[in-house]
Design an enzyme around this catalytic site. Sequence first.
Site, PDB file in Angstrom:
ATOM      1  N   ASP A   9      -3.538 -12.918  42.023  1.00 41.95           N
ATOM      2  CA  ASP A   9      -2.417 -13.218  41.150  1.00 41.95           C
ATOM      3  C   ASP A   9      -1.159 -12.985  41.989  1.00 41.95           C
ATOM      4  O   ASP A   9      -1.209 -12.306  43.023  1.00 41.95           O
ATOM      5  CB  ASP A   9      -2.469 -12.264  39.942  1.00 41.95           C
ATOM      6  CG  ASP A   9      -1.261 -12.403  39.059  1.00 41.95           C
ATOM      7  OD1 ASP A   9      -0.921 -13.548  38.697  1.00 41.95           O
ATOM      8  OD2 ASP A   9      -0.631 -11.370  38.743  1.00 41.95           O
ATOM      9  N   ASP A  11       2.683 -12.698  40.571  1.00 37.98           N
ATOM     10  CA  ASP A  11       3.685 -11.819  39.956  1.00 37.98           C
ATOM     11  C   ASP A  11       3.061 -10.477  39.590  1.00 37.98           C
ATOM     12  O   ASP A  11       2.104 -10.419  38.824  1.00 37.98           O
ATOM     13  CB  ASP A  11       4.248 -12.466  38.677  1.00 37.98           C
ATOM     14  CG  ASP A  11       5.012 -13.752  38.959  1.00 37.98           C
ATOM     15  OD1 ASP A  11       5.739 -13.802  39.955  1.00 37.98           O
ATOM     16  OD2 ASP A  11       4.885 -14.706  38.167  1.00 37.98           O
TER      17      ASP A  11
HETATM   18  C1  BG6 Z   1       3.051 -15.360  35.384  1.00 39.33           C
HETATM   19  C2  BG6 Z   1       3.881 -14.224  34.833  1.00 39.33           C
HETATM   20  O1  BG6 Z   1       2.785 -15.142  36.720  1.00 39.33           O
HETATM   21  O2  BG6 Z   1       3.735 -16.594  35.252  1.00 39.33           O
HETATM   22  C3  BG6 Z   1       4.284 -14.537  33.402  1.00 39.33           C
HETATM   23  O3  BG6 Z   1       3.142 -13.025  34.868  1.00 39.33           O
HETATM   24  C4  BG6 Z   1       4.997 -15.890  33.338  1.00 39.33           C
HETATM   25  O4  BG6 Z   1       5.117 -13.522  32.894  1.00 39.33           O
HETATM   26  C5  BG6 Z   1       4.087 -16.966  33.918  1.00 39.33           C
HETATM   27  O5  BG6 Z   1       5.323 -16.218  31.977  1.00 39.33           O
HETATM   28  C6  BG6 Z   1       4.720 -18.342  33.921  1.00 39.33           C
HETATM   29  O6  BG6 Z   1       5.770 -18.361  34.862  1.00 39.33           O
HETATM   30  P1  BG6 Z   1       6.714 -19.585  35.152  1.00 39.33           P
HETATM   31  O7  BG6 Z   1       7.313 -19.269  36.493  1.00 39.33           O
HETATM   32  O8  BG6 Z   1       5.871 -20.832  35.180  1.00 39.33           O
HETATM   33  O9  BG6 Z   1       7.726 -19.640  34.050  1.00 39.33           O
HETATM   34 MG    MG Z   2       0.670 -10.822  37.317  1.00 38.39          MG
END
Ligand code: BG6
Ligand code: MG
Length: 212
Positions: A9, A11
Site C-alpha cells: 500500500d 499512503d
Molecule cells: C488511499 C487513502 O490510499 O487512497 C484513502 O488511504 C484515499 O484515504 C484513497 O481516500 C483515494 O485517494 P485519491 O488520491 O484517489 O483521492
Molecule cells: Mg494506506
Amino acid sequence: MNIKGIIFDLDGVLVFTDKYHYRAWKAVADELGVYFDETINNRLRGVSRMASLDIILERYEGRPLSAGEKAVIAEKKNGLYRQLLAEMTPADVSEEVRDTLKELRGRGCRIALGSSSKNARFILERTDLTDAFDAISDGNNITHSKPDPEVFVKAAEFLQLAPEDCLVVEDAQAGIEAAIAGGMHSAAIGDAVHCGLAEYTLGSIVELLQIV
Ligand code: BG6
Ligand code: MG
C-alpha cells in the site's frame, strides 16, 4: 513460506499523505458546514475518494446531494490535495523505506504497488519512487475499493504471480481484509496492527527483511 512478490500500500506505509488528505477534506467539510476531525479521517484510510466523501457526508444535514454535486465536491478536494502533494519531494520517503525496497529486490522479490489512490503515480513521481516498482496497481485500474481484493489481485496479475506467493503490506484494516479475501499473506503496520487480523505485524518496514 516462499514469498515471491510483495505488494505495498502507499499512503500510510511508504509515504505519509494522511495529513494532506485531512487538510483537503477539512477545507471541504468546513465549507459544507460538516463536522470533521482526525478520528473521522482515520476511517478514510484505504477507502476510495467517493466512499470517503460518503463517510464525511454522514454528518451533513442539508438536502440530499446529487451524484453530480458530489463529483464537484470530490474534484474540489482532489484539487486541494494535489496542491499539497505537489510540495512533496524525495525527502518525504525515508532511507529505511528506500533501503528495504532495494534489499527485497536484491533478494529476488518482485515489488508491486497496491493503492486505492488515483494520485499514486503522481506521488511516486514527486518522491522519486517509481523505479522501485515492477508493477503498479492503483485507483485507476479498479472498480471496487478495499476491502474488495481487486487492487491486490490486479497487482499479483501484473507481477505474474499467484496470490498465495504474495505478501501485502498495509496500514488499513480494509487493506488487510482485502489481502485475506484475495488469498494473499498479510503484514500490518501502523494503524492496521490494532485490528489483529494480519498474519504478521511490523513495528517498522525494515522488519520485512525478517519475514522474506
Ligand atoms: C488511499 C487513502 O490510499 O487512497 C484513502 O488511504 C484515499 O484515504 C484513497 O481516500 C483515494 O485517494 P485519491 O488520491 O484517489 O483521492
Ligand atoms: Mg494506506
